[in-house]
Enzyme design. Structure first.
Site, PDB file in Angstrom:
ATOM      1  N   THR A   1       0.860  -1.387  -0.137  1.00 31.58           N
ATOM      2  CA  THR A   1      -0.109  -0.169   0.049  1.00 31.58           C
ATOM      3  C   THR A   1       0.774   1.587   0.002  1.00 31.58           C
ATOM      4  O   THR A   1       2.050   1.352   0.354  1.00 31.58           O
ATOM      5  CB  THR A   1      -0.876  -0.073   1.214  1.00 31.58           C
ATOM      6  OG1 THR A   1      -0.315  -0.167   2.513  1.00 31.58           O
ATOM      7  CG2 THR A   1      -1.870  -1.164   0.896  1.00 31.58           C
ATOM      8  N   ASP A   2       0.119   2.278  -0.478  1.00 30.34           N
ATOM      9  CA  ASP A   2       0.830   3.665  -0.276  1.00 30.34           C
ATOM     10  C   ASP A   2       0.461   4.423   0.907  1.00 30.34           C
ATOM     11  O   ASP A   2      -0.086   3.778   1.711  1.00 30.34           O
ATOM     12  CB  ASP A   2       0.472   4.352  -1.690  1.00 30.34           C
ATOM     13  CG  ASP A   2      -0.765   4.932  -1.696  1.00 30.34           C
ATOM     14  OD1 ASP A   2      -1.710   4.676  -0.884  1.00 30.34           O
ATOM     15  OD2 ASP A   2      -1.427   5.070  -2.916  1.00 30.34           O
ATOM     16  N   ALA A   3       1.072   5.706   1.110  1.00 34.23           N
ATOM     17  CA  ALA A   3       0.707   6.734   2.060  1.00 34.23           C
ATOM     18  C   ALA A   3      -0.858   6.589   2.173  1.00 34.23           C
ATOM     19  O   ALA A   3      -1.272   6.893   3.432  1.00 34.23           O
ATOM     20  CB  ALA A   3       1.165   7.898   1.959  1.00 34.23           C
TER      21      ALA A   3
ATOM     22  N   ILE B   1      -4.110   2.507   0.033  1.00 30.53           N
ATOM     23  CA  ILE B   1      -4.527   1.632  -0.864  1.00 30.53           C
ATOM     24  C   ILE B   1      -3.524   1.047  -1.709  1.00 30.53           C
ATOM     25  O   ILE B   1      -2.118   1.489  -1.679  1.00 30.53           O
ATOM     26  CB  ILE B   1      -5.490   2.474  -1.923  1.00 30.53           C
ATOM     27  CG1 ILE B   1      -4.793   3.812  -2.535  1.00 30.53           C
ATOM     28  CG2 ILE B   1      -6.616   3.018  -1.155  1.00 30.53           C
ATOM     29  CD1 ILE B   1      -5.504   4.370  -3.580  1.00 30.53           C
TER      30      ILE B   1
END
Length: 150
Positions: free
Chosen positions: A21-23, A26
């Site tokens: 996931t990203d920041a 998601i």
């Protein structure tokens, strides 16, 4: 050669981990390409061919081109179902159509097509896909092989 004649659709299951996931929490867009790569590798394994064994025999599969379309996000802990269906089979390449869906609601998250070339491991030049592997992808019996029970 038309692919998938007698081959059942293939899917691979995986889970979204924190590292995917990203920041924003998601799945980072490029990780869908990794999920689809894993499904193609597992498709090959399901046919009885391991990438490591093929590489030892001087054969590699390399992505020539990739196309992806994103529809909805996957999130941490989602279980994903990734398809890997051969839609075109040529002498030295094959085209996969792939989808990434969320297992709980079957929502389409990402879909794409990948042209994968067969190459020589020593110089990365194109080479023919071995006949037995071509027939495995097509779901047909290679000439000279006897099916189980015959």
């Amino acid at each position: 050669m038309r692919a998938q004649n007698g081959v059942q659709p293939f899917s691979h299951h995986c889970r979204v981990y924190y590292e995917d996931t990203d920041a924003g929490g998601i799945v980072y867009y490029v990780n869908y390409l990794k999920f689809m790569e894993r499904a193609r590798t597992e498709r090959l394994r399901e046919l009885g061919y391991a990438q490591s064994t093929l590489a030892g025999e001087g054969l590699l599969f390399v992505v020539h081109s990739a196309e992806a379309r994103y529809h909805a996000p996957a999130r941490l802990d989602d279980e994903l179902v990734i398809s890997a269906d051969v839609i075109e089979l040529n002498r030295a390449s094959l085209r996969f159509r792939q989808q990434v869906r969320r297992a709980t609601d079957d929502a389409l998250l990402c879909e794409g097509q990948f042209l994968v070339a067969c190459a020589r491991a020593d110089n990365l030049k194109p080479r023919a896909i071995p006949e037995t592997l071509r027939h495995a992808f097509a779901g047909t019996q290679a000439p000279g092989l006897i099916a189980a029970g015959e």
